[in-house]
Write a protein that holds these residues in place. Structure first.
Motif, short mmCIF file in Angstrom:
data_model
loop_
_atom_site.label_atom_id
_atom_site.label_comp_id
_atom_site.label_asym_id
_atom_site.label_seq_id
_atom_site.Cartn_x
_atom_site.Cartn_y
_atom_site.Cartn_z
N GLU A 126 -43.61 0.91 3.34
CA GLU A 126 -42.60 1.96 3.19
C GLU A 126 -43.31 3.14 2.54
O GLU A 126 -44.34 2.98 1.90
CB GLU A 126 -41.47 1.47 2.28
N ARG A 127 -42.75 4.31 2.73
CA ARG A 127 -43.33 5.50 2.09
C ARG A 127 -42.38 6.01 1.01
O ARG A 127 -41.17 6.06 1.19
CB ARG A 127 -43.56 6.62 3.12
N THR A 128 -42.97 6.37 -0.12
CA THR A 128 -42.18 6.98 -1.19
C THR A 128 -41.92 8.43 -0.81
O THR A 128 -42.50 8.96 0.14
CB THR A 128 -42.93 6.93 -2.53
N THR A 129 -41.06 9.08 -1.57
CA THR A 129 -40.80 10.51 -1.31
C THR A 129 -42.07 11.33 -1.47
O THR A 129 -42.20 12.38 -0.84
CB THR A 129 -39.71 11.04 -2.25
N GLY A 130 -43.01 10.82 -2.26
CA GLY A 130 -44.29 11.50 -2.43
C GLY A 130 -45.31 11.14 -1.37
O GLY A 130 -46.44 11.61 -1.41
N GLY A 131 -44.92 10.28 -0.43
CA GLY A 131 -45.82 9.91 0.66
C GLY A 131 -46.73 8.73 0.39
O GLY A 131 -47.58 8.39 1.21
N HIS A 132 -46.56 8.09 -0.77
CA HIS A 132 -47.39 6.94 -1.11
C HIS A 132 -46.88 5.69 -0.40
O HIS A 132 -45.68 5.50 -0.24
CB HIS A 132 -47.39 6.69 -2.62
N ARG A 133 -47.82 4.84 -0.01
CA ARG A 133 -47.45 3.57 0.61
C ARG A 133 -46.92 2.61 -0.45
O ARG A 133 -47.50 2.50 -1.52
CB ARG A 133 -48.66 2.94 1.31
N GLU A 134 -45.88 1.88 -0.08
CA GLU A 134 -45.33 0.85 -0.95
C GLU A 134 -45.27 -0.45 -0.16
O GLU A 134 -44.83 -0.47 0.99
CB GLU A 134 -43.92 1.21 -1.43
N TYR A 135 -45.72 -1.55 -0.78
CA TYR A 135 -45.76 -2.85 -0.13
C TYR A 135 -44.89 -3.85 -0.87
O TYR A 135 -44.63 -3.71 -2.06
CB TYR A 135 -47.21 -3.35 -0.08
N ARG A 136 -44.52 -4.90 -0.15
CA ARG A 136 -43.73 -5.98 -0.72
C ARG A 136 -44.65 -7.02 -1.37
O ARG A 136 -45.82 -7.12 -1.03
CB ARG A 136 -42.91 -6.67 0.38
N GLU A 137 -44.09 -7.80 -2.25
CA GLU A 137 -44.83 -8.88 -2.89
C GLU A 137 -45.38 -9.85 -1.84
O GLU A 137 -46.50 -10.35 -1.95
CB GLU A 137 -43.92 -9.61 -3.88
N SER A 138 -44.59 -10.12 -0.81
CA SER A 138 -45.00 -11.06 0.24
C SER A 138 -46.21 -10.57 1.03
O SER A 138 -46.88 -11.37 1.70
CB SER A 138 -43.84 -11.34 1.19
N ASP A 139 -46.53 -9.28 0.94
CA ASP A 139 -47.68 -8.76 1.67
C ASP A 139 -49.01 -9.28 1.10
O ASP A 139 -50.00 -9.32 1.81
CB ASP A 139 -47.67 -7.23 1.68
N VAL A 140 -49.01 -9.70 -0.15
CA VAL A 140 -50.24 -10.27 -0.73
C VAL A 140 -50.61 -11.52 0.06
O VAL A 140 -51.76 -11.68 0.51
CB VAL A 140 -50.06 -10.60 -2.23
N THR A 141 -49.65 -12.41 0.25
CA THR A 141 -49.89 -13.64 1.02
C THR A 141 -50.25 -13.32 2.46
O THR A 141 -51.16 -13.92 3.03
CB THR A 141 -48.64 -14.54 0.97
N ARG A 142 -49.55 -12.36 3.04
CA ARG A 142 -49.80 -11.97 4.43
C ARG A 142 -51.24 -11.48 4.60
O ARG A 142 -51.94 -11.88 5.53
CB ARG A 142 -48.81 -10.89 4.85
N VAL A 143 -51.69 -10.62 3.71
CA VAL A 143 -53.05 -10.06 3.81
C VAL A 143 -54.09 -11.15 3.59
O VAL A 143 -55.09 -11.21 4.32
CB VAL A 143 -53.24 -8.89 2.83
N ARG A 144 -53.87 -12.03 2.64
CA ARG A 144 -54.82 -13.14 2.42
C ARG A 144 -54.91 -14.03 3.66
O ARG A 144 -55.99 -14.48 4.04
CB ARG A 144 -54.40 -13.96 1.21
N PHE A 145 -53.76 -14.29 4.29
CA PHE A 145 -53.75 -15.09 5.51
C PHE A 145 -54.52 -14.38 6.62
O PHE A 145 -55.34 -14.98 7.32
CB PHE A 145 -52.30 -15.36 5.94
N MET A 146 -54.29 -13.08 6.77
CA MET A 146 -55.02 -12.32 7.80
C MET A 146 -56.52 -12.36 7.53
O MET A 146 -57.31 -12.51 8.46
CB MET A 146 -54.53 -10.87 7.83
N GLN A 147 -56.92 -12.28 6.27
CA GLN A 147 -58.33 -12.35 5.93
C GLN A 147 -58.94 -13.68 6.34
O GLN A 147 -60.06 -13.74 6.84
CB GLN A 147 -58.53 -12.12 4.43
N MET A 148 -58.19 -14.76 6.14
CA MET A 148 -58.69 -16.08 6.56
C MET A 148 -58.87 -16.12 8.07
O MET A 148 -59.86 -16.65 8.57
CB MET A 148 -57.72 -17.19 6.14
#
Length: 131
Positions: free
Chosen positions: A29-51
């Motif tokens: 998601e993007r904040t009003t300032g344009g920064h990316r925001e991620y969910r807590e579950s994305d940590v697991t998702r990214v680790r899985f993708m890395q594997m």
């Protein structure tokens, strides 16, 4: 969480996370300032993708498997992809195991050389183990 925090917690670079987004593997998601925001579950998702990447799976295949993480709903095609990748990884494991076994045998022969076994015997045994 912001991109830097996700990168740190998942053990990847910020650049990798941006690449995952470009490939459609990760959404933010993007904040009003344009920064990316991620969910807590994305940590697991990214680790899985890395594997999966570490196992040699290309992003085009990963993108076919990830919807299951989001929905819990699989398709027959998805199941086939899981089986194909599992078979591919098992083949890699078998090849690595064979290489490991040969290396261990060569190490044992080298230890015999260090212990005083004649070079001709060691060379002969080493060539047989490497074949």
């Amino acid at each position: 969480m912001r991109i830097g925090a996700l990168a740190e917690r998942a053990g990847v670079s910020v650049r990798s996370l941006r690449y995952y987004e470009e490939q459609g593997l990760l959404e933010s998601e993007r904040t009003t300032g344009g920064h990316r925001e991620y969910r807590e579950s994305d940590v697991t998702r990214v680790r899985f993708m890395q594997m999966l990447y570490a196992a040699g799976m290309p992003s085009r295949r990963i993108i076919e498997l990830l919807p299951f993480l989001d929905t819990g709903v699989a398709t027959p095609t998805m199941l086939d992809h899981f089986d194909e990748e599992s078979d591919r990884i098992q083949s890699q494991l078998d090849a690595l195991t064979a290489t490991h076994d040969r290396l261990a045998r060569l190490r044992d022969i080298a230890a015999e050389s260090v212990a005083g076994r004649p070079p001709d015997e060691c060379r002969s045994s080493a060539n047989a183990a490497a074949a």
